[in-house]
Scaffold this active site. Structure first.
Site, PDB file in Angstrom:
ATOM      1  N   TYR A  79       0.856  -1.187   0.000  1.00  0.00           N
ATOM      2  CA  TYR A  79       0.000   0.000   0.000  1.00  0.00           C
ATOM      3  C   TYR A  79       0.892   1.237   0.000  1.00  0.00           C
ATOM      4  CZ  TYR A  79      -3.563   3.281   1.869  1.00  0.00           C
ATOM      5  OH  TYR A  79      -4.400   4.346   2.085  1.00  0.00           O
ATOM      6  N   LYS A 119      -1.441  -1.251  -4.101  1.00  0.00           N
ATOM      7  CA  LYS A 119      -2.444  -0.187  -4.010  1.00  0.00           C
ATOM      8  C   LYS A 119      -1.659   1.114  -4.132  1.00  0.00           C
ATOM      9  CE  LYS A 119      -6.000   1.787  -0.951  1.00  0.00           C
ATOM     10  NZ  LYS A 119      -5.546   3.196  -0.928  1.00  0.00           N
TER      11      LYS A 119
END
Length: 310
Positions: A147, A177
């Site tokens: 992320y 992400k």
């Protein structure tokens, strides 16, 4: 299948809602709202994947115990209704991250994601990879996502550098992400990625740019309440209708531009979701401040005027 072998999960594509965490007025977890929340996403927004305990979910403001309870209830309530539940397990502490990763495997989450620690920051790509590897190693059967959100973490390691050789270190690695605005780094990540990875973009107002760069999915907070329209944007793009795709993207930008003038932050965004959905999500947790109700209602009215139908 060996317990050490990564699960062969379906490739993650399309929209993923970064969920808000429901609180009571007193600031405790309001687990009773999670079931209706999932129904709202699937039935009203056409969103069938969720990313829980992330930035939108105030994950870093929650205790490890709270995050475990939330992850378990999200997974239980999503059973048979959602395609995938990705549990964010990143923490400042490696040990806490590992504890949450083990728990995610126990509750049969579909995947885990980890943010870079932001107090003691990894100074380069190798340090970041070492941290991620240690977390992933305790839950080797779960697909693993990095992320990337440098505006929040202050960790500006290029994702493309981090990806170099990552699957050798983390066999369960399945993608990123990417919540940054460096489209060159994003493009290099897409170019480098093998077909079974997912590059999921996290800046909602630039979704179309990410699709053009080759992303096949997105994770975002606005998909909680305008996911149906973002789905239309993706469909228009996939059908080669750039005029329609731009039209929808510009509408989303118009909404966020209006919201930003009123001080759009997590507190405002959470209250906006409550206004649009009818769910009782409660206030944010300090240090995030609850927004003036009039602001959220003004943005909700703007949202309904821009997106009158789903």
């Amino acid at each position: 299948m060996s317990v050490m072998a990564p699960v062969a999960a379906k490739k993650l594509t399309g929209l993923v809602a970064a969920t808000f965490t429901p609180f009571t007025a007193g600031g405790e977890l309001n687990l009773s709202e999670i079931g209706p929340y999932i129904d709202f996403l699937t039935e009203k927004q056409g969103v069938n994947c969720i990313f829980v305990n992330g930035t939108t979910g105030e994950g870093m403001s929650l205790s490890v115990a709270e995050r475990k309870v939330l992850a378990q209830v999200w997974c239980e309530k999503a059973q048979g209704k959602m395609d995938q539940v990705i549990v964010h397990v990143g923490c400042m502490s490696l040990k806490d991250s590992q504890e949450l990763a083990r728990h995610a495997a126990e509750i049969r989450a579909d995947a885990i994601a980890v943010i870079a620690p932001s107090y003691f920051k990894p100074k380069n790509a190798d340090a970041l990879k070492m941290f991620l590897q240690e977390v992933a190693s305790v839950a080797p059967t779960l697909p693993f996502y990095y992320y990337h959100i440098p505006a929040i973490t202050g960790v500006n390691v290029l994702v493309r550098d981090m990806l170099e050789g990552i699957e050798t270190l983390i066999p369960s690695f399945r993608g990123v992400k990417f919540s940054g605005t460096d489209l060159m780094d994003l493009g290099q990540c897409v170019s480098y990625s093998p077909p079974h990875w997912s590059l999921l973009y996290g800046v909602d107002e630039q979704l179309l740019a990410a699709l053009a760069m080759g992303c096949q999915g997105a994770v975002g907070s606005t998909y909680n309440y305008i996911g149906c329209h973002a789905n239309k944007l993706i469909s228009a793009f996939e059908n080669g209708d750039l005029v329609q795709a731009r039209k929808i993207q510009f509408k989303l930008q118009e909404l966020l531009r209006y919201a930003m003038k009123l001080g759009f932050d997590l507190g405002v965004n959470k209250q906006l979701m409550s206004e649009v959905s009818g769910l009782s999500l409660g206030p944010p947790r300090l240090p995030v401040i609850q927004c003036p109700l009039a602001h959220a209602r003004s943005i909700a009215e703007k949202c309904h005027s821009i997106f009158p139908e789903c």
